[in-house]
Design an enzyme around this catalytic site. Structure first.
Site, PDB file in Angstrom:
ATOM      1  CG  ASN A   7      14.313  32.904 -19.474  1.00 61.57           C
ATOM      2  OD1 ASN A   7      14.140  34.128 -19.459  1.00 61.57           O
ATOM      3  ND2 ASN A   7      15.153  32.324 -20.318  1.00 61.57           N
ATOM      4  CE  LYS A  47      13.273  31.310 -23.724  1.00 62.75           C
ATOM      5  NZ  LYS A  47      13.950  30.444 -24.650  1.00 62.75           N
ATOM      6  CG  HIS A  87      19.259  31.526 -21.613  1.00 62.35           C
ATOM      7  ND1 HIS A  87      19.058  31.371 -22.967  1.00 62.35           N
ATOM      8  CD2 HIS A  87      18.258  30.854 -21.006  1.00 62.35           C
ATOM      9  CE1 HIS A  87      17.980  30.637 -23.168  1.00 62.35           C
ATOM     10  NE2 HIS A  87      17.470  30.304 -21.992  1.00 62.35           N
ATOM     11  CD  GLU A 109      16.890  32.090 -25.861  1.00 64.79           C
ATOM     12  OE1 GLU A 109      16.513  33.043 -25.151  1.00 64.79           O
ATOM     13  OE2 GLU A 109      16.211  31.052 -26.049  1.00 64.79           O
ATOM     14  CD  GLU A 161      17.981  26.433 -19.913  1.00 71.95           C
ATOM     15  OE1 GLU A 161      16.771  26.371 -19.719  1.00 71.95           O
ATOM     16  OE2 GLU A 161      18.540  27.454 -20.342  1.00 71.95           O
ATOM     17  N   GLY A 199      13.029  25.673 -26.628  1.00 75.72           N
ATOM     18  CA  GLY A 199      12.019  26.251 -27.525  1.00 75.72           C
ATOM     19  C   GLY A 199      11.682  25.381 -28.726  1.00 75.72           C
ATOM     20  CB  SER A 239      11.006  21.517 -24.798  1.00 80.18           C
ATOM     21  OG  SER A 239      11.402  22.309 -25.909  1.00 80.18           O
TER      22      SER A 239
END
Ligand code: PEP
Length: 271
Positions: free
Chosen positions: A30, A32, A115, A117, A185, A191, A230
């Protein structure tokens, strides 16, 4: 993902040059909101490397929407290409949005929905994520539905309650391995360079497998459960070796072909 060879045909999986061979794990990148057209060199590098040494897993790259078409054209059947989000509607007055049909038209095989985010910065609810997953299927795309708890939720011992709610409400009825993967996730691992222990990943993936099987019976045993958060070239082998981990959704470490290739090579053969 059930080990020991439950056969399934997944959209965009296997050799993408027409041989339609299923390989096992799904390693998805991904990007992003990263990547100008120069980043397509990373796709070229991946494709070159996978041509020389075919992967023992399925490989997916999800670049920004602006690069989907060019990435798909350069994928040369060696990798699948996906979007990072889609609108529930096929077309209409939705300024700035991209539909699943548009992604498909641009050469995508997959789309990520839900996701963290998107959930965090765009207020996406489980119900909206489910409509996006259905839109992906309508357009003929495979869908990766993301779920995962925040750090506060984990600290409160609520991680299973949270993912159960997300799984129940974000994954529509009719989910099957042919067109669906789940990405677990933990939000606090995305991240951050922090990951759960392998025992924690194993516990959560076993729990998710049991929930999927309760809801979808035999079909639920074959839906791949990817781990994301990560994953990097150093920890990939250990994480991908955990029972019921059916692949990985990789953010930062998917941006450079060399790192992503190390992760791809870490997928156990014959999964
Ligand atoms: C992600 O974006 O889904 C992700 C897991 O990111 P990272 O690998 O950078 O933690």
């Amino acid at each position: 993902m059930a080990r020991g060879g439950e056969r399934r045909r997944m959209i965009g999986r296997g050799d993408h040059d027409g041989k339609d061979k299923e390989k096992g794990m799904l390693i998805a990148g991904n990007w992003k909101m990263n990547g100008l057209s120069s980043a397509l060199e990373e796709v070229d590098a991946l494709v070159r490397a996978l041509k020389a040494h075919p992967a023992g897993c399925d490989v997916l790259v999800c670049p920004p929407a602006t690069l989907v078409s060019q990435a798909a054209a350069r994928a040369r059947g060696k990798i699948a290409v996906g979007g990072q989000d889609c609108h529930p509607q096929p077309s209409g007055a939705f300024t700035g949005e991209v539909s699943a049909e548009m992604l498909r038209d641009a050469g995508a095989n997959w789309v990520i929905v839900g996701h963290s985010e998107r959930r965090q910065y765009h207020g996406e609810t489980d119900a909206l994520v489910a409509t996006k997953a259905k839109a992906a299927w309508r357009a003929g795309l495979g869908v990766i539905v993301c779920i995962g708890e925040t750090e506060a939720e984990r600290n409160a011992g609520r991680e299973e309650e949270v993912v159960d709610r997300q799984l129940a409400a974000s994954v529509p009825d009719g989910a099957a391995a042919a067109r669906t993967a789940i990405a677990y996730e933990p939000v606090w691992a995305i991240g951050t360079g922090r990951t759960p222990t392998t025992a924690e990943i194993a516990r959560m993936h076993a729990h998710l497998r049991s929930e999927l099987t309760k809801r979808f019976a035999a079909g639920g045993r074959a839906i791949p459960i990817l781990y994301g958060g990560s994953v990097n070239p150093r920890n990939a082998k250990e994480i991908l070796g955990v029972a019921e981990v059916g692949g990985a959704l990789v953010g930062g470490a998917s941006l450079k072909a060399a790192d992503f290739l190390t992760i791809i090579e870490s997928a156990p053969a014959g999964h």
